[in-house]
Design a protein around this motif. Sequence first.
Motif, PDB file in Angstrom:
ATOM      1  N   UNK A   1       0.832  -1.208   0.000  1.00 44.75           N
ATOM      2  CA  UNK A   1       0.000   0.000   0.000  1.00 44.75           C
ATOM      3  C   UNK A   1       0.868   1.261   0.000  1.00 44.75           C
ATOM      4  N   UNK A   2       2.078   1.162   0.515  1.00 46.79           N
ATOM      5  CA  UNK A   2       3.005   2.302   0.453  1.00 46.79           C
ATOM      6  C   UNK A   2       3.622   2.297  -0.939  1.00 46.79           C
ATOM      7  N   UNK A   3       3.233   3.261  -1.771  1.00 45.48           N
ATOM      8  CA  UNK A   3       3.635   3.199  -3.177  1.00 45.48           C
ATOM      9  C   UNK A   3       5.099   3.564  -3.413  1.00 45.48           C
ATOM     10  N   UNK A   4       5.587   4.582  -2.713  1.00 45.20           N
ATOM     11  CA  UNK A   4       6.971   5.014  -2.910  1.00 45.20           C
ATOM     12  C   UNK A   4       7.910   3.918  -2.385  1.00 45.20           C
ATOM     13  N   UNK A   5       8.742   3.383  -3.269  1.00 43.80           N
ATOM     14  CA  UNK A   5       9.505   2.189  -2.852  1.00 43.80           C
ATOM     15  C   UNK A   5      10.549   2.494  -1.780  1.00 43.80           C
ATOM     16  N   UNK A   6      11.039   3.721  -1.727  1.00 42.30           N
ATOM     17  CA  UNK A   6      12.021   4.055  -0.685  1.00 42.30           C
ATOM     18  C   UNK A   6      11.355   4.215   0.681  1.00 42.30           C
ATOM     19  N   UNK A   7      10.208   4.861   0.673  1.00 44.62           N
ATOM     20  CA  UNK A   7       9.464   5.005   1.935  1.00 44.62           C
ATOM     21  C   UNK A   7       9.043   3.611   2.425  1.00 44.62           C
ATOM     22  N   UNK A   8       8.558   2.795   1.486  1.00 45.32           N
ATOM     23  CA  UNK A   8       8.154   1.425   1.845  1.00 45.32           C
ATOM     24  C   UNK A   8       9.341   0.661   2.419  1.00 45.32           C
ATOM     25  N   UNK A   9      10.470   0.784   1.773  1.00 46.66           N
ATOM     26  CA  UNK A   9      11.670   0.084   2.208  1.00 46.66           C
ATOM     27  C   UNK A   9      12.046   0.493   3.638  1.00 46.66           C
ATOM     28  N   UNK A  10      12.029   1.795   3.905  1.00 48.31           N
ATOM     29  CA  UNK A  10      12.422   2.269   5.235  1.00 48.31           C
ATOM     30  C   UNK A  10      11.382   1.906   6.296  1.00 48.31           C
ATOM     31  N   UNK A  11      10.116   1.971   5.910  1.00 50.59           N
ATOM     32  CA  UNK A  11       9.070   1.573   6.869  1.00 50.59           C
ATOM     33  C   UNK A  11       9.239   0.098   7.258  1.00 50.59           C
ATOM     34  N   UNK A  12       9.482  -0.727   6.245  1.00 48.50           N
ATOM     35  CA  UNK A  12       9.620  -2.168   6.538  1.00 48.50           C
ATOM     36  C   UNK A  12      10.913  -2.444   7.306  1.00 48.50           C
TER      37      UNK A  12
END
Length: 563
Positions: free
Chosen positions: A153-164
Motif C-alpha cells: 500500500x506504500x507506493x513510494x519504494x524508498x518510503x516502503x523500504x524504510x518503513x519495513x
Amino acid sequence: MFCYQCEETAKGEACTKGGACGKSNEVADLQDQLIYMLKGLAAVNQKARDTVHENPGLKTRLINALKGNEQSKEGEPEDYIDSHFMVEALFSTVTNVNFSATDFEKWIQDAYDKREQIKSELQAHGVDLSDLPQAAKINPDELGNAESVSILATEDEDIRSLRELLVYGLKGMAAYAYHASVLGHQDKDIAVFIDRALVATLDDSLSVDDLTGLVLECGSFGVKTMAMLDEANTTTYGHPEPTEINIGTGNNPGILISGHDLKDMDQLLKQTEGTGVDVYTHGEMLPANAYPEFKKYEHLVGNYGGSWWQQKTEFEKFNGPVLMTTNCLVPPKDSYSDRVFTTAMVGFEGLKHIEEKEGGTKDFSEIIEMAKQSRPPEQLENGAIPAGFAHNAALSVADKIVDAVKAGQISRFIVMAGCDGRQHDREYYTEFAKQLPQDAVILTAGCAKYRYNKLDLGDIGGIPRVLDAGQCNDSYSLVVIAQKLAEAFELDDINDLPVSYNIAWYEQKAVLVLLALLSLGVKDIVLGPRLPAFVSPNVLNVLVENFNISKNTTVENDLERLL
Ligand code: FSO
Ligand code: SF4
C-alpha cells in the motif's frame, strides 16, 4: 500475501504464493493484519501517555479500569499500557516463530480489545480521539478488505523500504525485549520507542531522511535492548564461562530444547532433575551450556546436532520429545510431529502447546513422561566444541588478547556473527573460516557459527580461534568486547581496531543486530549471503555512502578486502 522480511524470500524478491519458510498465504495476511492493528494500538498508547502527562489523575483511573483485563507482568513500566503484549505480538511475526492462523486471529482480537478499552477510558475522560489514524479505528472484520494493511500500500519504494526496515528492526527488538521481560526486566523508554516507531510508519508526512533517522535510532534502542537482556540473563543465570560443550550422546532418553528462551531452559532442567531423563540443547540453545546456573545440572548432557534448518533430520534421529521455545521452527514432518512441543509465541497447527501458568511457571510433565517412554537419541557425532566467550569471559583474558595483538600473534578479528540458513551458498562461511590465516580470530554469536564451529580451528596461545559469545542477542557482547579493545589500544574510533565484519543474516533479529552495529558507527560491514530484498536501491545507496556496507562476494576476494 506479500512477504519479503527474511533472507530466503522467494527469488530474492518476495514470497507471494506461500512462504519459502512454509508460512501459508492466510498466515502471512494475518501477520500483516496484526502488525497493522499493533500500529493502531501504538497510536492509542501514545495518546494515553500524552493524556496522562497532561492529567496525572487519569493514570489511576486507567490503571483501575484496565487492571482486571491486563495481562501485564509485575514491574511493567506503565501498568496502564500492556507493553508485554506489544512485544509478544511483534515477536510472533518473526520468521519461523508461529505458523498458526488460530493464534494470529486471537492476537488480532486481543490487540483490538486492548485498544478499544484504552480508547473508551480516554473518551470517558473527554479526550478527543478524532485525530487517531485509521489503524486505531478499524475493526478486525474489516482488516481483510483494507488496502492500507498491505506492505505494498506504500507506493513510494524508498518510503516502503524504510518503513519495513523499521518494522523488522522492531520485531527483532521485541524478541529480545520479550526474553528480558519474562525475567522481570523492562524499560519504559524501549516501550515508548516501539510505539513511536510503529506510529511513524503510518505517517505520510515523514521524509526519507526522517525515516532513515528513525531506523538508526532503532539500532540505538537495539543496543539498549540487548544490554537489558544481557543484564537479565547474567543476573539470573550468571556470566557464561568458557566451556567445552559435549556434542555426543548418553544412554538415557532425552528432551531436546531449542530456541532462545533461558527461562524455559531453567524450568525444564529443574523439572527433569532426578527423573532419569537427560536434556540436550539444539540450535540457538547451545550457549545455555555455558551458564553457571545450567552447567551445574549433570543431566544437561550437551548439544545435539547443528543449526535450525537441520531439524528435519536431527529431530527425527533424536527419538525423544523436542521443546521449541522460539524460532526457528521448520514445519515438522509427520514422522516426528507428535514429539514436538511449542511454548510461548511459537505455534504450529496440530502441535502440542505448553501454556504459561499464573506466576510465569510452566508444567513440562507431559514432555517428561513422553521422554521416559522414548529411546535414547541416536548419536550423530562426538567430541566437544568451545563456547562461553561472552563479554565477561572474553574481557577476563583481555590482557592476553591485547598482548597477542601487540606481539603480532593475532593479526585480525573477524566478526562472523548472525544466522545460518539452509541454502547451499552458506558453505561460503565454512570456506571463509577455513581459509582465514592462522593468526586471525573469529568472533561469533548466533547460529551462523554452525558453519565453522566444528572445524577445530585451534587456538593462539590458549585463545580459541573461534570465540563464541553465544546467541544472536549476545552480539551485544561483541560490541562490548570491541569497545574495551578500543580503550585498551587507546583508539577513539572502533573502526580503527583490527576488526572486520562478515555478517550472515536470515531473519529480523539479525536486522536489529545490523542496525545496532550501524548505530554504533561500525563501517565496512560485509553482509550476505544476499542483501535484503526490502532494501530499495536508493536506501542501499544511503547505507553504502554512510557506512560502506557491501554484499559478500567470493571467499578469495572477501579475504583480501577484509584482512
Ligand atoms: Fe538463528 Fe533462527 Fe538467533 Fe535467528 S535460530 S536464525 S538470528 O532465528 O535468532 O540466530
Ligand atoms: Fe518468505 Fe521469509 Fe516471509 Fe517466510 S518469512 S514468507 S520465507 S519472506
